[in-house]
Design an enzyme around this catalytic site. Structure first.
Site, PDB file in Angstrom:
ATOM      1  N   GLU A  47      26.054  32.106  34.362  1.00  0.00           N
ATOM      2  CA  GLU A  47      26.897  31.530  33.252  1.00  0.00           C
ATOM      3  C   GLU A  47      26.813  29.951  33.255  1.00  0.00           C
ATOM      4  OE1 GLU A  47      27.911  33.251  35.770  1.00  0.00           O
ATOM      5  OE2 GLU A  47      29.813  34.510  35.213  1.00  0.00           O
TER       6      GLU A  47
ATOM      7  N   ASP B 105      29.015  36.565  37.262  1.00  0.00           N
ATOM      8  CA  ASP B 105      30.308  36.680  38.219  1.00  0.00           C
ATOM      9  C   ASP B 105      30.524  38.325  38.268  1.00  0.00           C
ATOM     10  OD1 ASP B 105      30.414  34.018  38.445  1.00  0.00           O
ATOM     11  OD2 ASP B 105      31.840  33.569  37.190  1.00  0.00           O
TER      12      ASP B 105
ATOM     13  N   ASP C 189      33.272  39.881  38.365  1.00  0.00           N
ATOM     14  CA  ASP C 189      34.454  40.420  37.821  1.00  0.00           C
ATOM     15  C   ASP C 189      34.317  41.027  36.348  1.00  0.00           C
ATOM     16  OD1 ASP C 189      34.307  38.025  36.365  1.00  0.00           O
ATOM     17  OD2 ASP C 189      36.123  37.161  36.968  1.00  0.00           O
TER      18      ASP C 189
ATOM     19  N   GLU D 161      34.998  39.889  33.424  1.00  0.00           N
ATOM     20  CA  GLU D 161      34.494  38.808  32.473  1.00  0.00           C
ATOM     21  C   GLU D 161      33.099  38.620  32.674  1.00  0.00           C
ATOM     22  OE1 GLU D 161      36.194  34.967  30.046  1.00  0.00           O
ATOM     23  OE2 GLU D 161      37.321  35.704  31.828  1.00  0.00           O
TER      24      GLU D 161
ATOM     25  N   TYR E 146      33.255  33.346  45.794  1.00  0.00           N
ATOM     26  CA  TYR E 146      34.012  33.561  44.402  1.00  0.00           C
ATOM     27  C   TYR E 146      35.452  33.103  44.483  1.00  0.00           C
ATOM     28  CZ  TYR E 146      34.214  35.199  39.811  1.00  0.00           C
ATOM     29  OH  TYR E 146      34.554  35.349  38.317  1.00  0.00           O
TER      30      TYR E 146
ATOM     31  N   ARG F 134      37.708  33.899  41.904  1.00  0.00           N
ATOM     32  CA  ARG F 134      38.687  34.603  41.271  1.00  0.00           C
ATOM     33  C   ARG F 134      38.773  35.948  41.881  1.00  0.00           C
ATOM     34  NH1 ARG F 134      35.987  31.548  37.186  1.00  0.00           N
ATOM     35  NH2 ARG F 134      37.316  30.387  36.070  1.00  0.00           N
TER      36      ARG F 134
ATOM     37  N   HIS G 190      35.146  41.563  46.044  1.00  0.00           N
ATOM     38  CA  HIS G 190      35.487  42.142  47.127  1.00  0.00           C
ATOM     39  C   HIS G 190      35.788  41.409  48.393  1.00  0.00           C
ATOM     40  CE1 HIS G 190      34.156  45.410  44.630  1.00  0.00           C
ATOM     41  NE2 HIS G 190      32.958  44.855  44.427  1.00  0.00           N
TER      42      HIS G 190
END
Length: 774
Positions: free
Chosen positions: A9, A82, A84, A86, A305, A307, A352
């Site tokens: 990203e 990422d 997740d 998104e 990460y 989030r 995770h």
């Protein structure tokens, strides 16, 4: 041409990963989403089974072109966004756009995900690619569609019924409701009186024990057992008559378990409590730590990460943490078995692992002078919390002493840390009103039956207090408790409420603005289902079910849309604006003696006015609780007005809350200035005062309120205008020359000939375009 293309990203993340991969890889950034729903009606086509009409924004076109260029002729494409929902959706959008532009050919597509940006994690991800997760993509599309449908259908209702330019969101409206309801609780709160009685006693060797009365005449006291001074005085008279001694001594050792490692919400809460960081600031700094920081010639991703709603830690991470704990704190601080924690979130599937240091051997001390202060503070918080979560339990020796005379009993409690355990590294912050037994004092050594002398027994008056306003930590905590929002949304929810002017932060506490109160009142009265805490939380659970593949997303949208759309259509017709923005007070207008005073929402907030407006123009400013605001006297500056020489210059506040200085003879004299007047005469005219203002660009700027004198001198208007024109017209010089033939259109009066130059212009443009690129 590189054989393998990796898409992430952000450019920072790309830069870090690029250092870990060889010359066979090129790492490019998508700069977030490369496609989105355009801000116009019909982007989600409800009549065509909720077709999502994505487009590439102008700001993303350059980035997608760079990706297209790199993918042409490559052997493999690795989508490394990422891990997740998104991130999964961003990868999908990139791939869909590449297919649309027909550049994929025989390129093999792999989805890779990693929790930390380290060489080991990247290599492991490359060795274990997978396919895109359609369930996560569907869940993200459903969330985006729901937010779009609410925003583009409910916001126009607010424009019509409240004020143009307002917005409503699926989750932000629920958060606004929380803040408004808390404010209503505070306004409606009636304090209740209660009394407590405290005693100070001395042992035979002079040591003092502070204790609280728990039993009076054999009856156990609760908070409201003594509610008046008369009752407290009567109790005091009874208590001072007896001889006190130690009745019981209870000693026990208790264990204190460390808190789990950080997840997104707890990191935001603790950063707010301990560092004073806002949620958005916390996530911005955490993103920098995650993506990679140059710590002396080497770019390193310092944390995992950020989030996540999982408190799990990888086995290799636990091993590394235990080694650091043993080396830094000693073997006794490392328990025989690792500590494990249970995730409270219903669907902690997205990331995770909890937030932890990527390499625990990089201590905060090693980063001093290598990263900025904010990064160091947040990394220090994360590092210590992660260390503590795998350290031994703390042991507390707690003592409770009952001191009695007749049927009156005082209790004293104390604690001492027998073994600090995890407290050696970290101690969690506390929310408003919370207490901690670690703050209790240590009691002197006494035994049952020991005689005590009374130093003092005194009553203390208290009043109950209203619930505190939310700060960022407590608001995020409450949203998480109710299951509203997800790790990636907490910061944006708060930002939207502040940016829209629905709430303000006052001493780091949220207070609803007048427009926020009116919007919330409208939504709770007319769209109660859609700002209901339970409904919003259940919808989040449904989206989680979609992400797990247990539900399909289109039926979820259909179930939401049909009743919501009907309600919106009904409210547009049935609700009058006056019913929303005004509220009856039951008071008669003191000016016209005919109309009734009503609360209204104006451009600058709520006020009280006559309902016979415009015939009667009586208005009065009000406070947040609806009471009449007292008009503040203007503060004198001590200077006479340099223009009329009769009035004085006073400090005033504009309707927008900005300070300015003006003559107190207004409207007779209209002298006004924005900057602070000082007792320094103007060197250009005979004005006895000038003004001063500190600016970032020019430093201290002095001006005369009467003539044009200024220091440093202002640029002449003609020069400013010329510079502006030159700047604007510098680029398209040739275009201006080309327009000359078009000017003949008016004189020639021949449409056919007039069109030819325009066509040549286009052709000329096309011809010169490649040269411009070169």
């Amino acid at each position: 041409m590189s054989r393998n293309v990796v898409i992430v990203e952000s450019p920072s993340k790309a830069k870090t990963i690029n250092k870990y991969l060889g010359k066979d890889y090129i790492v490019l950034a998508s700069f977030g989403h490369v496609r989105d729903l355009p801000s116009k009606n019909g982007s989600v086509d409800v009549d065509n089974d909720f077709e999502m009409k994505y487009v590439v924004p102008k700001t993303s076109e350059k980035h997608i072109k760079d990706i297209v260029k790199a993918v042409k002729g490559a052997e493999a494409l690795y989508l490394a966004t990422d891990l997740d929902r998104e991130g999964e959706a961003i990868s999908w959008h990139v791939l869909e756009e590449l297919k649309k532009r027909k550049v994929m050919g025989d390129v093999k597509v792999h989805r890779i995900a990693f929790n930390e940006i380290t060489k080991t994690a990247i290599k492991k991800a490359l060795d274990n690619p997978r396919d895109l997760d359609s369930s996560l993509i569907d869940a993200q599309q459903a969330r985006r569609a729901l937010d779009y449908l609410v925003g583009f259908n409910l916001s126009p209702v607010l424009w019509r019924k409240v004020r143009p330019g307002l917005s409503a969101g699926r989750v932000q409206s629920v958060a606004l409701r929380m803040i408004c309801e808390r404010e209503a609780e505070i306004t409606a709160f009636n304090p209740e009186e209660y009394w407590t009685i405290h005693g100070t006693f001395r042992t035979t060797d002079g040591a003092e024990i502070a204790a609280n009365l728990t039993h009076l005449n054999g009856k156990k006291l609760d908070k409201f057992s003594i509610t008046a001074e008369k009752e407290a005085t009567a109790a005091l008279n009874a208590l001072t008559a007896g001889d006190y001694s130690v009745r019981t001594v209870e000693k026990k050792q208790t264990k204190r378990r460390p808190s789990p490692p950080f997840i997104t919400s707890t990191l935001q809460q603790e950063a707010s409590r301990k560092l004073g960081f806002g949620a958005r600031q916390t996530m911005r700094v955490a993103q920098q730590l995650y993506e990679g920081v140059d710590i002396g010639g080497e770019t390193v991703g310092l944390i995992t990460y950020m989030r996540t709603d999982s408190v799990a830690l990888a086995a290799e991470a636990i091993t590394a943490l235990r080694q650091v704990i043993t080396d830094k704190y000693g073997k006794e601080y490392c328990p025989s078995e690792p500590n494990f924690y249970k995730t409270k979130a219903k669907n902690a599937q997205e990331a995770h692992e909890a937030i932890r240091p990527s390499n625990p051997t990089i201590t905060p001390d090693k980063l001093k002078g290598k990263v900025d202060e904010q990064m160091l503070k947040l990394y220090d918080l994360i590092w210590k919390r992660t260390m503590a979560c795998q350290m031994a339990h703390a042991l507390l020796d707690r003592t409770a002493v009952d001191i009695a005379a007749l049927e009156h009993v005082f209790r004293a409690t104390g604690s001492v840390i027998a073994f600090p355990g995890f407290i050696k590294a970290y101690r969690e912050g506390l929310d408003d009103g919370a207490t901690d037994d670690l703050d209790e004092g240590i009691l002197p050594n006494v035994g049952e039956g020991d005689k005590l002398s009374t130093k003092e027994i005194s009553p203390e008056q208290h009043f109950t207090e209203p619930p505190p306003r939310f700060n960022e930590a407590t608001l995020v905590k409450r949203l998480e408790e109710l299951g509203i929002g997800r790790p990636s949304t907490y910061a944006s929810i708060i930002s939207v409420l502040l940016d829209r002017g629905y709430v303000k932060l006052d001493k780091r506490r949220f207070t609803p603005e007048d427009v926020g109160v009116v919007v919330n009142k409208f939504l709770t009265e007319h769209f109660s289902k859609y700002v209901d805490y339970g409904f919003t939380a259940n919808l989040e659970d449904t989206l989680d079910e979609v992400s797990r593949g247990e539900k399909t997303w289109k039926p979820v949208l259909r179930e939401f849309w049909e009743p919501f759309h009907l309600l919106v259509e009904d409210k547009i017709v049935s609700v009058r604006k006056s019913d929303v923005t005004s509220e009856k007070t039951g008071e008669k207008c003191p000016e016209c003696d005919k109309g009734e005073l009503v609360f209204r929402l104006g451009r600058y907030g709520r006020f009280k006015g006559c309902n016979n407006y415009p015939e009667c123009k009586y208005i009065v400013n009000i406070n947040a609780d609806g009471s009449q605001a007292e008009k503040k006297e203007d503060e004198s500056t001590g200077f006479k007005c340099p223009v009329c020489k009769e009035g004085g210059i006073v400090k005033k506040t504009s309707r927008r809350g900005k300070i300015f200085f003006a003559c107190n003879q207004f409207p007779k004299c209209k002298t006004a200035m924005w900057d602070m007047p000082i007792a320094k005469p103007c060197p250009s005219c005979d004005c006895p005062i000038t003004t001063e203002k500190e600016t970032k660009r020019f430093g201290l700027v002095k001006k005369c309120p009467v003539c044009d004198w200024q220091d440093p001198p202002a640029k002449p208007k003609a020069e400013k205008a010329e510079k502006k024109t030159t700047t604007k017209k510098a680029a398209p010089k040739k275009a201006a020359a080309k327009k000359k033939p078009a000017a003949k259109k008016a004189t020639a009066k021949k449409p056919a000939t007039a069109k030819k130059p325009a066509a040549k212009k286009t052709a000329a443009k096309k011809a010169t375009k490649p040269k411009a690129k070169e």
